[in-house]
Design a protein around this motif. Sequence first.
Motif, PDB file in Angstrom:
ATOM      1  N   ARG A 170       0.784  -1.395  -0.054  1.00  0.00           N
ATOM      2  CA  ARG A 170       0.110  -0.154  -0.053  1.00  0.00           C
ATOM      3  C   ARG A 170       0.919   1.196  -0.025  1.00  0.00           C
ATOM      4  O   ARG A 170       0.579   2.237  -0.851  1.00  0.00           O
ATOM      5  N   LYS A 171       1.834   1.115   0.662  1.00  0.00           N
ATOM      6  CA  LYS A 171       2.885   2.274   0.795  1.00  0.00           C
ATOM      7  C   LYS A 171       3.549   2.727  -0.461  1.00  0.00           C
ATOM      8  O   LYS A 171       3.531   3.619  -1.195  1.00  0.00           O
ATOM      9  N   LYS A 172       4.006   1.631  -1.199  1.00  0.00           N
ATOM     10  CA  LYS A 172       4.641   1.767  -2.409  1.00  0.00           C
ATOM     11  C   LYS A 172       3.683   2.183  -3.640  1.00  0.00           C
ATOM     12  O   LYS A 172       3.892   2.962  -4.249  1.00  0.00           O
ATOM     13  N   MET A 173       2.480   1.349  -3.352  1.00  0.00           N
ATOM     14  CA  MET A 173       1.604   1.784  -4.390  1.00  0.00           C
ATOM     15  C   MET A 173       1.122   3.267  -4.197  1.00  0.00           C
ATOM     16  O   MET A 173       0.860   4.164  -5.276  1.00  0.00           O
ATOM     17  N   LEU A 174       0.783   3.915  -3.110  1.00  0.00           N
ATOM     18  CA  LEU A 174       0.320   5.252  -2.683  1.00  0.00           C
ATOM     19  C   LEU A 174       1.552   6.162  -3.270  1.00  0.00           C
ATOM     20  O   LEU A 174       1.184   7.226  -3.848  1.00  0.00           O
ATOM     21  N   PHE A 175       2.688   5.976  -2.857  1.00  0.00           N
ATOM     22  CA  PHE A 175       3.920   6.600  -3.410  1.00  0.00           C
ATOM     23  C   PHE A 175       3.764   6.709  -4.966  1.00  0.00           C
ATOM     24  O   PHE A 175       4.212   7.695  -5.639  1.00  0.00           O
ATOM     25  N   ALA A 176       3.612   5.712  -5.959  1.00  0.00           N
ATOM     26  CA  ALA A 176       3.469   5.529  -7.232  1.00  0.00           C
ATOM     27  C   ALA A 176       2.197   6.522  -7.810  1.00  0.00           C
ATOM     28  O   ALA A 176       2.673   7.264  -8.522  1.00  0.00           O
ATOM     29  N   PHE A 177       1.275   6.522  -7.145  1.00  0.00           N
ATOM     30  CA  PHE A 177       0.144   7.436  -7.217  1.00  0.00           C
ATOM     31  C   PHE A 177       0.332   8.645  -7.037  1.00  0.00           C
ATOM     32  O   PHE A 177       0.243   9.756  -7.975  1.00  0.00           O
ATOM     33  N   ILE A 178       1.053   9.318  -6.197  1.00  0.00           N
ATOM     34  CA  ILE A 178       1.470  10.581  -5.813  1.00  0.00           C
ATOM     35  C   ILE A 178       2.724  11.055  -6.868  1.00  0.00           C
ATOM     36  O   ILE A 178       2.271  12.153  -7.609  1.00  0.00           O
ATOM     37  N   SER A 179       3.588  10.221  -7.014  1.00  0.00           N
ATOM     38  CA  SER A 179       4.678  10.450  -8.056  1.00  0.00           C
ATOM     39  C   SER A 179       4.050  10.659  -9.615  1.00  0.00           C
ATOM     40  O   SER A 179       4.709  11.614 -10.260  1.00  0.00           O
ATOM     41  N   ALA A 180       2.656  10.203  -9.978  1.00  0.00           N
ATOM     42  CA  ALA A 180       2.201  10.096 -11.084  1.00  0.00           C
ATOM     43  C   ALA A 180       1.144  11.365 -11.081  1.00  0.00           C
ATOM     44  O   ALA A 180       0.550  11.551 -12.237  1.00  0.00           O
ATOM     45  N   GLY A 181       0.726  12.220 -10.081  1.00  0.00           N
ATOM     46  CA  GLY A 181      -0.012  13.207 -10.091  1.00  0.00           C
ATOM     47  C   GLY A 181      -1.262  13.258  -9.520  1.00  0.00           C
ATOM     48  O   GLY A 181      -1.902  13.984  -9.455  1.00  0.00           O
ATOM     49  N   PHE A 182      -1.463  11.994  -8.822  1.00  0.00           N
ATOM     50  CA  PHE A 182      -2.784  11.889  -8.215  1.00  0.00           C
ATOM     51  C   PHE A 182      -2.627  12.652  -6.793  1.00  0.00           C
ATOM     52  O   PHE A 182      -1.606  12.566  -6.259  1.00  0.00           O
ATOM     53  N   LYS A 183      -3.877  13.322  -6.529  1.00  0.00           N
ATOM     54  CA  LYS A 183      -3.886  14.041  -5.129  1.00  0.00           C
ATOM     55  C   LYS A 183      -5.062  13.840  -4.160  1.00  0.00           C
ATOM     56  O   LYS A 183      -4.961  14.338  -3.160  1.00  0.00           O
ATOM     57  N   ARG A 184      -5.747  12.924  -4.724  1.00  0.00           N
ATOM     58  CA  ARG A 184      -6.918  12.492  -3.888  1.00  0.00           C
ATOM     59  C   ARG A 184      -7.018  10.928  -3.670  1.00  0.00           C
ATOM     60  O   ARG A 184      -6.806  10.324  -4.651  1.00  0.00           O
ATOM     61  N   PHE A 185      -7.046  10.581  -2.488  1.00  0.00           N
ATOM     62  CA  PHE A 185      -6.889   9.217  -2.057  1.00  0.00           C
ATOM     63  C   PHE A 185      -7.993   8.841  -1.005  1.00  0.00           C
ATOM     64  O   PHE A 185      -8.620   9.752  -0.081  1.00  0.00           O
ATOM     65  N   GLU A 186      -8.346   7.435  -0.933  1.00  0.00           N
ATOM     66  CA  GLU A 186      -9.117   6.998   0.185  1.00  0.00           C
ATOM     67  C   GLU A 186      -8.650   5.586   0.261  1.00  0.00           C
ATOM     68  O   GLU A 186      -8.090   4.891  -0.470  1.00  0.00           O
ATOM     69  N   LEU A 187      -7.946   5.365   1.578  1.00  0.00           N
ATOM     70  CA  LEU A 187      -7.500   3.794   1.897  1.00  0.00           C
ATOM     71  C   LEU A 187      -8.584   3.495   2.492  1.00  0.00           C
ATOM     72  O   LEU A 187      -9.172   3.773   3.593  1.00  0.00           O
ATOM     73  N   SER A 188      -8.676   1.986   2.200  1.00  0.00           N
ATOM     74  CA  SER A 188      -9.553   1.208   2.849  1.00  0.00           C
ATOM     75  C   SER A 188      -8.761  -0.013   3.173  1.00  0.00           C
ATOM     76  O   SER A 188      -7.859  -0.267   2.693  1.00  0.00           O
ATOM     77  N   PRO A 189      -9.398  -0.985   3.974  1.00  0.00           N
ATOM     78  CA  PRO A 189      -8.634  -2.272   4.527  1.00  0.00           C
ATOM     79  C   PRO A 189      -8.208  -3.148   2.973  1.00  0.00           C
ATOM     80  O   PRO A 189      -7.390  -3.984   3.174  1.00  0.00           O
ATOM     81  N   VAL A 190      -9.195  -2.955   1.934  1.00  0.00           N
ATOM     82  CA  VAL A 190      -9.128  -3.890   1.044  1.00  0.00           C
ATOM     83  C   VAL A 190      -8.581  -3.182  -0.309  1.00  0.00           C
ATOM     84  O   VAL A 190      -8.171  -3.840  -1.324  1.00  0.00           O
ATOM     85  N   HIS A 191      -8.533  -1.929  -0.341  1.00  0.00           N
ATOM     86  CA  HIS A 191      -8.076  -1.093  -1.631  1.00  0.00           C
ATOM     87  C   HIS A 191      -7.762   0.196  -1.521  1.00  0.00           C
ATOM     88  O   HIS A 191      -7.827   0.741  -0.423  1.00  0.00           O
ATOM     89  N   ILE A 192      -7.198   0.798  -2.442  1.00  0.00           N
ATOM     90  CA  ILE A 192      -6.807   2.248  -2.520  1.00  0.00           C
ATOM     91  C   ILE A 192      -7.537   2.861  -3.592  1.00  0.00           C
ATOM     92  O   ILE A 192      -7.604   2.249  -4.797  1.00  0.00           O
ATOM     93  N   HIS A 193      -8.387   4.058  -3.245  1.00  0.00           N
ATOM     94  CA  HIS A 193      -9.003   4.746  -4.168  1.00  0.00           C
ATOM     95  C   HIS A 193      -8.312   5.771  -4.545  1.00  0.00           C
ATOM     96  O   HIS A 193      -7.855   6.576  -3.680  1.00  0.00           O
ATOM     97  N   ALA A 194      -8.229   6.119  -5.723  1.00  0.00           N
ATOM     98  CA  ALA A 194      -7.193   7.183  -6.180  1.00  0.00           C
ATOM     99  C   ALA A 194      -8.048   7.658  -7.401  1.00  0.00           C
ATOM    100  O   ALA A 194      -8.573   7.365  -8.199  1.00  0.00           O
TER     101      ALA A 194
END
Length: 124
Positions: A81-105
């Motif tokens: 989840r940490k690696k994936m979130l970093f990838a989303f931020i690096s690609a320009g996403f700015k809005r997220f929701e973290l749940s126990p089963v997924h990342i919403h970007a």
Amino acid sequence: MTDHFTLEEKTCPCGCGLNLVDLNRDFLIALNTSRDLYGAAMNATSMTRCPKHNAEIGGQPNSVHLQGRAADISCIDGRERKKMLFAFISAGFKRFELSPVHIHADMGVGNPDVVLLKIGNQIG
């Protein structure tokens, strides 16, 4: 650009055939860039939703999935989840929701440009 996501992943799961993701080129490019940066497969569990399907699953009435500018990516491991979130931020996403089963970007049009971090099992 290599498209790492299948038509099935980008299309509303109710069977109506709606696919708005392919019409949102900036979102699709950012999503695929995230996948490239992450360096492994990403399993999208929800992207485009039609209004009927969104209501049936209890999605928010103003869900960015209705614009085809959101992705829920399966992730249950904290390190991944940490690696994936970093990838989303690096690609320009700015809005997220973290749940126990997924990342919403998402890259919602007209939404605040802020990071939203929630822990829970809400459907966005």
